[in-house]
Design a protein around this motif. Structure first.
Motif, PDB file in Angstrom:
ATOM      1  N   MET A  90     -43.556  26.519  41.328  1.00 36.68           N
ATOM      2  CA  MET A  90     -44.495  27.428  41.830  1.00 36.68           C
ATOM      3  C   MET A  90     -45.623  27.313  41.395  1.00 36.68           C
ATOM      4  O   MET A  90     -46.480  27.794  41.984  1.00 36.68           O
ATOM      5  N   LYS A  94     -48.760  27.897  43.874  1.00 37.54           N
ATOM      6  CA  LYS A  94     -49.715  28.347  44.001  1.00 37.54           C
ATOM      7  C   LYS A  94     -51.277  27.657  43.983  1.00 37.54           C
ATOM      8  O   LYS A  94     -51.973  28.384  44.573  1.00 37.54           O
ATOM      9  N   LYS A  95     -51.384  26.650  43.237  1.00 36.67           N
ATOM     10  CA  LYS A  95     -52.341  25.956  43.681  1.00 36.67           C
ATOM     11  C   LYS A  95     -52.211  25.417  45.062  1.00 36.67           C
ATOM     12  O   LYS A  95     -53.768  25.335  45.575  1.00 36.67           O
TER      13      LYS A  95
END
Length: 278
Positions: A90, A94-95
């Motif tokens: 995750m 998200k990056k």
């Protein structure tokens, strides 16, 4: 339905059977090789629509839009399965997600202005690069330990989203080797790539659908550049036969198989280049 009045029963039956066969081939190869279905579906659909006489002005757009639409349900299922197995990172997602979404939006907008010839050229070039990577990739090759800084990561995500959208692929074909090259474990790269496929395919397909509304010469059962008949037949066939391919993978030399698929992509790329130049 008036939609089908201009096509003979034999033509429509041939289209349906060919689309079903496309799903079968895509599913088996995806299971065998661990690649996203789009990298298989696009060249097969392209050749199919060429044989069926779909107008050249819309052929590649419908191919890409339909491929993206077929990836939506399969990427959702694949993403959920990888998350349950713990192979979805995750933090990594998200990056990458913001820049991937921006890349998809840019690709979707560009697709409304680019000709079919340009889309074909994009796929031909990238397919050739993918083929070279599959055929000659060295074990242990690395670009660095972890993704680069924010700017570099944004450029990578934007490229994955934009190029994948224009090619009609879910992103795993590009994201998995890229993430793995930055020393992301393969299982994590595959799981994260599957989720990126969902992020790419949904807005990408919607963009092609909107861009194709009201465009003439579309094949029957098309809404914009998304062929609903293709989606309805390809998705179930792919979902069933992917498991067959995965089982076959244990009985076949994976390295040799990747070389054969690399040859298929190379020939497809050269065929597309020939069509552009002739």
């Amino acid at each position: 339905m008036e939609l089908f009045n201009n096509y003979s029963t034999a033509w429509l039956l041939g289209l349906a059977l060919a689309l079903l066969a496309t799903g079968v081939v895509a599913g088996i190869l995806a299971g065998l090789l661990g690649v996203g279905g789009g990298i298989v579906i696009v060249p097969v659909l392209y050749h199919l629509f060429t044989l069926l006489g779909v107008d050249e002005s819309v052929r590649m757009h419908v191919t890409v839009g339909t491929s993206l639409a077929t990836i939506i349900p399969t990427s959702i299922m694949s993403s959920r399965a990888h998350r349950k197995r713990g192979s979805l990172d995750m933090a990594l997602l998200k990056k990458l997600m913001p820049s991937v979404v921006v890349g998809v939006l840019v690709g979707s907008v560009l697709s409304g202005f680019l000709s079919g010839q340009v889309l074909t050229a994009v796929f031909a070039v990238m397919a050739l690069l993918v083929a070279i990577n599959m055929a000659f990739k060295r074990d242990g090759f690395s670009l660095g330990d972890g993704l680069p800084g924010p700017v570099g990561t944004s450029l990578i995500g934007g490229a994955i989203g934009g190029i994948s959208t224009l090619m009609g692929i879910g992103g795993g074909t590009l994201s998995v080797p890229i993430l793995n090259a930055f020393r992301t474990p393969m299982h994590t790269a595959v799981g994260t790539g599957a989720t990126l496929g969902m992020v790419i395919s949904l807005p990408g397909a919607l963009g092609f659908l909107i861009n194709g509304l009201g465009v003439p010469n579309l094949p029957p059962a098309s809404v914009g550049y998304v062929n609903l008949l293709g989606m309805a037949l390809i998705v179930p066939a792919t979902m069933v036969t992917t498991a067959w391919g995965a089982r076959l993978a244990h009985a076949i030399d994976a390295r040799r198989l990747r070389q054969v698929f690399a040859l298929f992509l190379t020939l497809t790329s050269l065929r597309m280049f020939y069509g552009l130049l002739s």
